[in-house]
Design an enzyme around this catalytic site. Structure first.
Site, PDB file in Angstrom:
ATOM      1  CG  ASP A 229      -1.769  -1.180   1.416  1.00 44.86           C
ATOM      2  OD1 ASP A 229      -1.336  -2.275   1.039  1.00 44.86           O
ATOM      3  OD2 ASP A 229      -2.881  -1.027   1.939  1.00 44.86           O
ATOM      4  CG  HIS A 231      -3.246   3.877   1.783  1.00 45.59           C
ATOM      5  ND1 HIS A 231      -4.559   3.934   1.371  1.00 45.59           N
ATOM      6  CD2 HIS A 231      -3.093   2.658   2.365  1.00 45.59           C
ATOM      7  CE1 HIS A 231      -5.179   2.816   1.696  1.00 45.59           C
ATOM      8  NE2 HIS A 231      -4.305   2.009   2.292  1.00 45.59           N
ATOM      9  CG  ASP A 258      -5.514  -0.364  -0.358  1.00 52.03           C
ATOM     10  OD1 ASP A 258      -6.398  -0.670  -1.185  1.00 52.03           O
ATOM     11  OD2 ASP A 258      -5.644  -0.560   0.859  1.00 52.03           O
ATOM     12  CG  ASP A 261      -9.307   6.255  -0.649  1.00 54.79           C
ATOM     13  OD1 ASP A 261      -9.687   7.351  -1.099  1.00 54.79           O
ATOM     14  OD2 ASP A 261      -9.934   5.193  -0.823  1.00 54.79           O
ATOM     15  NE  ARG A 262      -7.404   5.383   6.214  1.00 55.07           N
ATOM     16  CZ  ARG A 262      -8.039   5.470   7.375  1.00 55.07           C
ATOM     17  NH1 ARG A 262      -8.067   6.618   8.022  1.00 55.07           N
ATOM     18  NH2 ARG A 262      -8.648   4.438   7.894  1.00 55.07           N
ATOM     19  CG  ASN A 290      -9.305  -2.543   0.867  1.00 57.29           C
ATOM     20  OD1 ASN A 290      -8.088  -2.574   0.748  1.00 57.29           O
ATOM     21  ND2 ASN A 290      -9.905  -1.957   1.884  1.00 57.29           N
ATOM     22  CG  HIS A 291      -8.668   2.032   0.394  1.00 58.11           C
ATOM     23  ND1 HIS A 291      -9.298   3.129   0.927  1.00 58.11           N
ATOM     24  CD2 HIS A 291      -8.423   1.197   1.426  1.00 58.11           C
ATOM     25  CE1 HIS A 291      -9.408   2.979   2.231  1.00 58.11           C
ATOM     26  NE2 HIS A 291      -8.884   1.810   2.560  1.00 58.11           N
ATOM     27  CG  HIS A 339      -4.858  -5.138  -1.542  1.00 54.40           C
ATOM     28  ND1 HIS A 339      -3.858  -4.218  -1.320  1.00 54.40           N
ATOM     29  CD2 HIS A 339      -5.848  -4.832  -0.657  1.00 54.40           C
ATOM     30  CE1 HIS A 339      -4.217  -3.385  -0.363  1.00 54.40           C
ATOM     31  NE2 HIS A 339      -5.425  -3.743   0.062  1.00 54.40           N
ATOM     32  NE  ARG A 387      -8.455  -5.793   6.620  1.00 61.63           N
ATOM     33  CZ  ARG A 387      -7.567  -4.806   6.588  1.00 61.63           C
ATOM     34  NH1 ARG A 387      -7.984  -3.562   6.494  1.00 61.63           N
ATOM     35  NH2 ARG A 387      -6.275  -5.043   6.653  1.00 61.63           N
ATOM     36  CG  HIS A 414      -5.840  -5.719   3.154  1.00 66.55           C
ATOM     37  ND1 HIS A 414      -6.590  -4.617   2.803  1.00 66.55           N
ATOM     38  CD2 HIS A 414      -6.718  -6.598   3.714  1.00 66.55           C
ATOM     39  CE1 HIS A 414      -7.861  -4.828   3.119  1.00 66.55           C
ATOM     40  NE2 HIS A 414      -7.955  -6.029   3.682  1.00 66.55           N
TER      41      HIS A 414
END
Length: 494
Positions: A229, A231, A258, A261-262, A290-291, A339, A387, A414
């Protein structure tokens, strides 16, 4: 039954442990805090505070399923404990379950009618639910939906004479363009919409032609790098390239989902990775995380960032391209890279993954969901997901999957790890995470893995966060959950 004296001793000891847990939480040592809250709960399971505080720590680690369970237990113990509903509402909100979150914040408002923070969160949830209902009302059935790319002609987008940034000459993305673009990004300059559109459209065509499971051949004597990730941490991405070289045919990378995001620079990250892929398809490989989905992008910043830096039409365009990303890769028929993780059933073959129709938003169950969301667990067998999506799987599940598919190793991402990586399941599974000091608060290292053929022995390189000279507090990038969990009186741990 324990004596009254023993009960008093347990309660006193639990309070001491809770104090240590709170201190660990304040130091951003959330896994340690969870372990300590668990000890306190074992001594005194009837304290709603312990359950709610552990829910808060789970939320910080994005373990929203576990947070929901703990917050619900706090509510069961004390139905008038406002923080139980607050924690659960925050977890629901993080999962995009706005209607459920609304019910919990309504309860907070009922318990604390004069609390301005509760009223504010309630109004925000009400707006989100109304927006959701409006979007559902005007949505077009999937069968009738046309690609937004069909309506875009990047060549018709005028480049103003005063624009001094990177330019693509003709149809070819060159290394000189990519270097200039990265340098512009580093200095807080934007890429013109024409060239951003050109890159994204070119990526869409390229990715659509790929299978859901991509086989990668690494010639003997050559190496290959897998990153986890990122991010939106653009300056840390630049640091990876500084440490390990720019992507090229001789220095290929796989970024394992990923990308966005963030972090505050998700657009810069994704355009950089896409541009390298356009420049040389064998220099960069990309897996879906997943993002890379509409629901996550709406909650965790990418949608707002794209609207601000480009335009709303790009939100739909990126969503379409994310649906084209492959779901997994196999290196030299030996290393399976994905991922999230593995599956709720045994017997899944690589051919089953190749057969997945991935051109959609991720479903809430099934093979595609599990590839993007699942996590390993230390105990054997399978368990519920911390999660709230996917599942947890043990070393025996990993071993069977590898044996049935004649593979040696699973590499996944992840999850944030203190050292940037973790080796689990008897050495058969490695988690790699490439966003150091995740969310500017976790204090973790980042890592990437270099494999060299023919033995493909993983060489793990760790690195620390790069503190950039730019720190832009853009309002739309404030994460909803962190905002809920850190800004308001109700969110403080007890």
């Amino acid at each position: 039954m324990p004596s009254m004296e023993t009960e008093k001793s347990n309660i006193s000891q639990a309070e001491e442990i809770k104090f240590l847990a709170n201190e660990a939480f304040k130091a951003h040592k959330f896994s340690q805090a969870i372990a300590l809250y668990t000890q306190a709960i074992e001594l005194n399971s009837q304290s709603a505070v312990y359950w709610a505080n552990r829910a808060f720590a789970h939320t910080k680690l994005e373990e929203y399923g576990s947070a929901l369970l703990d917050a619900s237990e706090a509510i069961k113990i004390d139905p008038k404990y406002s923080k139980g509903y607050y924690r659960r509402g925050a977890a629901y909100l993080a999962m995009g379950k706005f209607k459920e979150a609304l019910r919990d914040f309504q309860q907070v408002k009922k318990i604390c009618p004069n609390d301005p923070d509760a009223a504010k969160k309630l109004r925000e949830c009400e707006k989100a639910v109304l927006k959701l209902k409006f979007e559902e009302a005007i949505s077009v059935p999937e069968s009738e939906r046309r690609s937004v790319a069909d309506f875009i002609d990047y060549q018709s987008i005028e480049v103003e004479p005063q624009y001094s940034g990177a330019r693509i000459e003709g149809d070819v993305v060159t290394i000189d363009f990519v270097k200039k673009m990265m340098d512009d990004f580093k200095n807080q300059k934007s890429l013109h919409r024409r060239y951003a559109c050109q890159i994204v459209l070119q990526m869409r065509d390229m990715l659509r032609a790929l299978p859901s499971l991509v086989d990668i051949n690494i010639p003997n004597g050559k190496h290959f790098t897998v990153c986890g990730d990122v991010h939106g941490q653009f300056y840390d991405l630049l640091n990876i390239f500084e440490l390990n070289g720019l992507p090229s045919e001789d220095n290929p990378y796989l970024f394992n989902g990923d990308f966005v995001d963030r972090g505050s620079f998700s657009l810069e990250v994704i355009l950089t990775l896409f541009a390298f892929k356009c420049m040389s398809p064998s220099a960069v490989y990309l897996s879906r995380g997943n993002h890379e989905s509409k629901s996550m992008n709406k909650i965790y910043g990418f949608e707002g960032e794209v609207k601000s830096k480009l335009s709303e039409i790009f939100v739909e365009l990126f969503a379409e391209v994310f649906c084209c990303l492959p779901l997994a890769h196999v290196l030299n028929e030996k290393v399976f890279v994905v991922h999230g993780g593995l599956f709720s059933v045994d017997g899944v073959k690589l051919s089953d993954i190749r057969a997945i129709d991935r051109f959609c938003e991720p479903p809430e169950e099934g093979l595609m969901c599990e590839l993007l969301w699942s996590d390993p667990q230390p105990q054997p067998g399978r368990g519920p997901s911390k999660r709230g999506v996917g599942l947890s799987f043990g070393a025996d599940v990993t071993k069977r999957f590898l044996q049935e598919n004649n593979l040696d190793l699973v590499v996944r991402s992840h999850e944030v790890k203190d050292e940037g990586y973790e080796i689990e399941h008897d050495g058969k599974l490695i988690t790699v995470f490439s966003a150091p000091n995740y969310c500017d608060q976790m204090g973790n290292k980042g890592a990437f893995i270099r494999f060299e053929a023919p033995d493909l022995k993983p060489n793990i390189v760790t690195f620390s966060s790069v503190v950039s000279s730019f720190c832009l507090p853009v309002p739309f990038l404030v994460l909803i959950v962190d905002y809920l969990c850190t800004c308001f009186q109700l969110s403080r741990i007890n």
